[in-house]
Design an enzyme around this catalytic site. Sequence first.
Site, short mmCIF file in Angstrom:
data_model
loop_
_atom_site.label_atom_id
_atom_site.label_comp_id
_atom_site.label_asym_id
_atom_site.label_seq_id
_atom_site.Cartn_x
_atom_site.Cartn_y
_atom_site.Cartn_z
N GLU A 66 9.26 -7.39 -18.64
CA GLU A 66 9.68 -8.16 -19.82
C GLU A 66 10.36 -7.24 -20.84
O GLU A 66 11.32 -7.64 -21.52
CB GLU A 66 8.47 -8.83 -20.48
N CYS A 89 1.37 -9.45 -20.20
CA CYS A 89 0.08 -8.83 -20.55
C CYS A 89 -0.16 -8.94 -22.05
O CYS A 89 0.75 -9.14 -22.84
CB CYS A 89 0.04 -7.39 -20.07
N SER A 182 4.25 2.08 25.82
CA SER A 182 4.46 0.90 24.96
C SER A 182 5.86 0.82 24.36
O SER A 182 6.13 -0.07 23.55
CB SER A 182 3.44 0.91 23.83
N ARG A 198 6.86 -1.53 6.32
CA ARG A 198 6.33 -0.21 5.90
C ARG A 198 6.82 0.13 4.50
O ARG A 198 6.06 0.69 3.69
CB ARG A 198 6.78 0.88 6.88
N ASP A 214 1.71 7.25 21.47
CA ASP A 214 3.02 6.77 21.01
C ASP A 214 3.82 7.81 20.25
O ASP A 214 5.02 7.64 20.05
CB ASP A 214 2.85 5.55 20.07
N LEU A 218 6.22 6.55 11.81
CA LEU A 218 5.60 5.73 10.74
C LEU A 218 6.37 5.75 9.43
O LEU A 218 5.79 5.62 8.35
CB LEU A 218 4.13 6.16 10.51
N ARG A 221 12.58 4.36 7.72
CA ARG A 221 13.91 4.51 8.35
C ARG A 221 15.10 4.01 7.54
O ARG A 221 16.18 3.86 8.10
CB ARG A 221 13.99 3.78 9.70
N GLY A 305 -6.28 -1.36 19.71
CA GLY A 305 -7.22 -2.47 19.68
C GLY A 305 -8.62 -2.14 19.16
O GLY A 305 -9.22 -2.94 18.45
#
Length: 382
Positions: A66, A89, A182, A198, A214, A218, A221, A305
């Site tokens: 604001e 606020c 995978s 992400r 893997d 993470l 990109r 998992g």
Amino acid sequence: MVQADLQPEETEVTDFDRAMMQRCLQLARRALGRTAPNPLVGSVIVQAGEIVGEGFHPGAGQPHAEVFALRAAGDRARGATVYVNLEPCNHYGRTPPCSEALIAAGVAKVVVGMVDPNPLVAGRGIARLRSAGIKVVVGVEEDNCRQLNEGFVHRILHQRPFGILKYAMTLDGKIATSSGHSAWVSNQSARNLVHQLRAACDAVIVGGNTVRNDNPRLTSRQAEAHNPLRVVMSRTLDLPTEAYLWQTAEFPTLVLTEINANPQFQQFLRQKNVEVVELPSLTPTQAMANLYARGFSAVLWECGGRLAARAIAEGSVQKILAFIAPKIIGGSGAPSPIGDLGLTNMNQALALERVRWQTIGSDCLVEGYLPQDSSFLVQNSH
Ligand SMILES: Nc1nc(O)c(N)c(N[C@@H]2O[C@H](COP(=O)(O)O)[C@@H](O)[C@H]2O)n1
Ligand SMILES: [Zn+2]
């Protein structure tokens, strides 16, 4: 807070109001991933049907949306309508109250997307504006406003970050082959979406198995986009020295482990500028508590998992994003996205709420929220 203060005033909400609130959300998103522990907020000021000022909150410690919009509007804020996706606020935090700034600027009307759940605000901003004779409309595009700040809302109400579990699986429910391969289950468009996800999160968590199998980066990109803190949970620290995570020190990484685990590897990680924290017991709850203490609101679980099942069982996951690829691997040895939850009866199955789905190229993305009351799972998980 008197409940009557939050009642909508008798007023018609127009398509123009909704479009201006959408513009607030668009502005707010410019700071995706960068505002925690604060919310994503955008604001637009309209005078005689024309936008005369816009602003968004860039991050904690900086002025609120604001204030930026009022600065841009200058004198044209007098008698104007202010749109903002979160209640202004009314307290002194890291910055002074926006309610007083709006009153001082002489605005005539404030259109609010949603009431601020922060107990320091919680309707007081709206009440203060109304007491100064400003017309206040509450709840325009409310569902979209809530969704944009679901991390902030969860953090404020539960003193824990909001957990999102994301996985990609085949049509027969496998996340990898039986040998652990995978790359890739989902298509490129789906993977691009994960990179965007992400960028909107404060941290991304994986377990040791994901690092070993893997070797993920993470990161988000995208040039200019926020990158989340990369978090590895590993009890043994039996992790490869050549993992990408330790070779890309420009993106911060945190390894959570247990006290006295593999001191040699801990030393190796610290030499690579990786932060290592030893916890008395390495659980999703403890990991989330550590991330909450860092001021984080939204945490993405990209784990296998077993860890996913523990995170769900401990209430560390609120939302699930499942990418389903029209591929079949077959066999009983290939892993599935969620390990054993200890459920024996179909009646106990976790039925997701507010479920939506969309196609991403040839894949399908199913999104939904876990039921809030999953306390029976905690007993089952031990
Ligand atoms: N309406 C509104 N606009 C913004 O731009 C905001 N950042 C907030 N945040 C609310 O105020 C609290 C943070 O205050 P300080 O930045 O420490 O002064 C935050 O918890 C929200 O309740 N609201
Ligand atoms: Zn404010």
